[in-house]
Scaffold this active site. Structure first.
Site, short mmCIF file in Angstrom:
data_model
loop_
_atom_site.label_atom_id
_atom_site.label_comp_id
_atom_site.label_asym_id
_atom_site.label_seq_id
_atom_site.Cartn_x
_atom_site.Cartn_y
_atom_site.Cartn_z
N ASP A 62 -5.48 19.18 9.45
CA ASP A 62 -4.46 19.61 10.40
C ASP A 62 -3.35 20.42 9.73
O ASP A 62 -3.26 20.49 8.50
CB ASP A 62 -3.84 18.39 11.11
CG ASP A 62 -3.62 17.20 10.18
OD1 ASP A 62 -3.52 17.40 8.96
OD2 ASP A 62 -3.55 16.07 10.67
N ASN A 128 0.30 4.12 14.37
CA ASN A 128 -0.18 3.92 15.74
C ASN A 128 -1.70 4.06 15.84
O ASN A 128 -2.24 4.14 16.93
CB ASN A 128 0.50 4.93 16.67
CG ASN A 128 0.19 6.38 16.29
OD1 ASN A 128 -0.56 6.62 15.35
ND2 ASN A 128 0.77 7.32 17.02
N HIS A 130 -3.50 6.63 14.66
CA HIS A 130 -4.02 8.00 14.74
C HIS A 130 -4.83 8.36 13.49
O HIS A 130 -4.60 7.81 12.41
CB HIS A 130 -2.91 9.03 15.03
CG HIS A 130 -2.01 9.38 13.89
ND1 HIS A 130 -0.70 9.78 14.07
CD2 HIS A 130 -2.20 9.43 12.55
CE1 HIS A 130 -0.15 10.05 12.91
NE2 HIS A 130 -1.03 9.84 11.96
N GLU A 135 -3.59 11.53 18.42
CA GLU A 135 -2.72 10.41 18.80
C GLU A 135 -3.43 9.50 19.80
O GLU A 135 -4.45 9.90 20.39
CB GLU A 135 -1.43 10.97 19.41
CG GLU A 135 -0.63 11.90 18.48
CD GLU A 135 0.07 11.16 17.32
OE1 GLU A 135 -0.27 9.99 17.03
OE2 GLU A 135 0.98 11.76 16.72
C1 F6R Z 1 -2.56 14.06 7.50
C2 F6R Z 1 -2.98 13.35 8.68
C3 F6R Z 1 -2.36 12.05 9.14
C4 F6R Z 1 -2.03 11.09 8.01
C5 F6R Z 1 -1.41 9.81 8.56
C6 F6R Z 1 -0.98 8.88 7.45
O1 F6R Z 1 -3.35 15.21 7.29
O2 F6R Z 1 -3.83 13.84 9.31
O3 F6R Z 1 -3.24 11.41 10.02
O4 F6R Z 1 -3.19 10.80 7.29
O5 F6R Z 1 -0.31 10.11 9.35
O6 F6R Z 1 0.05 9.47 6.71
P1 F6R Z 1 0.55 8.85 5.34
O7 F6R Z 1 -0.60 8.93 4.40
O8 F6R Z 1 1.68 9.73 4.92
O9 F6R Z 1 0.95 7.45 5.63
#
Ligand code: F6R
Length: 240
Positions: A62, A128, A130, A135
């Site tokens: 992303d 959450n 995701h 989401e």
């Molecule tokens: C990042 C992504 C997100 C993160 C998730 C966890 O490319 O797609 O899904 O993997 O928000 O983020 P961290 O690792 O910062 O806790």
């Protein structure tokens, strides 16, 4: 589903690195990559290794919509800093957060994913549930799409910005169906804030309210998490 519980993110990064190294010696050519704090120790192991990625392709999950690749908060910048500057790949794809024509960019990214089937997909997980920026409520059948970030995600990601207002509200993101097409999936999760999401991923029903729960239906998933993140999971699910 394998669940490897480690002491901390450093040991977790080493375990994930071993999976990538073995995968590459077994012919893996395309890595699906994530940003955020969870993969940093893995990327550091990759940078410090003697592995050569110059014949490999990478596809990121992303990118925020509306910020340029030079912006230090962009995922382009993150990937350069944590991996690509030290270990360039033959080709690295990240959605273009400045694309004027979003539909065209989304279509183009889906094409890239189809032409480069992902051998090993690295994932993090949101508080959450995701995966990527898919989401809660995102259809399991989704392909690449433009997303509006959940309030909880904006809050969680504000730690990388000066304040919450600066966090972009939208992103371009690989869909759940594309993620599920990865041949092998490695999900990294560290810290107490991931306890509920991990429990729901492993033990809960497979529902769109918890995007990561779909991973229960994938034939080759390894979850690498530290002891704190794993605390609410019934130990009967642990592999190591
Ligand atoms: C990042 C992504 C997100 C993160 C998730 C966890 O490319 O797609 O899904 O993997 O928000 O983020 P961290 O690792 O910062 O806790």
């Amino acid at each position: 589903m394998k669940i490897i519980v480690t002491k901390d993110n450093i040991e977790g990064g080493t375990k994930a690195f071993e999976i990538i190294k073995n995968g590459m010696s077994n012919g893996a050519k395309v890595l699906g990559l994530a940003t955020g704090s969870s993969p940093i120790s893995l990327y550091s192991d990759m940078c410090n290794s003697d592995l050569d990625f110059s014949e490999m392709t990478s596809i990121n999950l992303d990118e925020y919509y509306g910020i340029s690749p030079e912006n230090p908060q962009s995922y382009h910048y993150f990937m350069q800093k944590h991996l690509f500057d030290q270990k360039p790949f033959k080709k690295s794809y990240i959605p273009n957060g400045l694309a004027k024509n979003i539909d065209e960019e989304v279509e183009n990214y889906n094409q890239i994913i189809q032409e480069n089937p992902i051998d090993i997909q690295i994932l993090g997980i949101g508080h959450n549930g995701h995966i990527a920026f898919n989401e809660p409520g995102t259809p399991f059948g989704s392909l690449t799409h433009k997303v509006t970030l959940a309030e909880s995600t904006i809050k969680a990601n504000s730690r990388f910005f000066n304040n919450e207002k600066e966090v972009p509200r939208q992103a371009i993101c690989m869909g759940i169906r594309s993620i599920m097409q990865g041949k092998k999936i490695v999900l990294l999760a560290y810290g107490a804030s991931k306890q509920d999401a991990l429990k729901a991923l492993v033990e809960g029903p497979v529902i769109e309210k918890v995007p990561a729960s779909i991973l229960q239906d994938h034939p080759d998933v390894t979850i690498i998490c530290d002891q704190i993140a794993a605390k609410k999971i019934n130990p009967k699910y642990f592999t190591i």
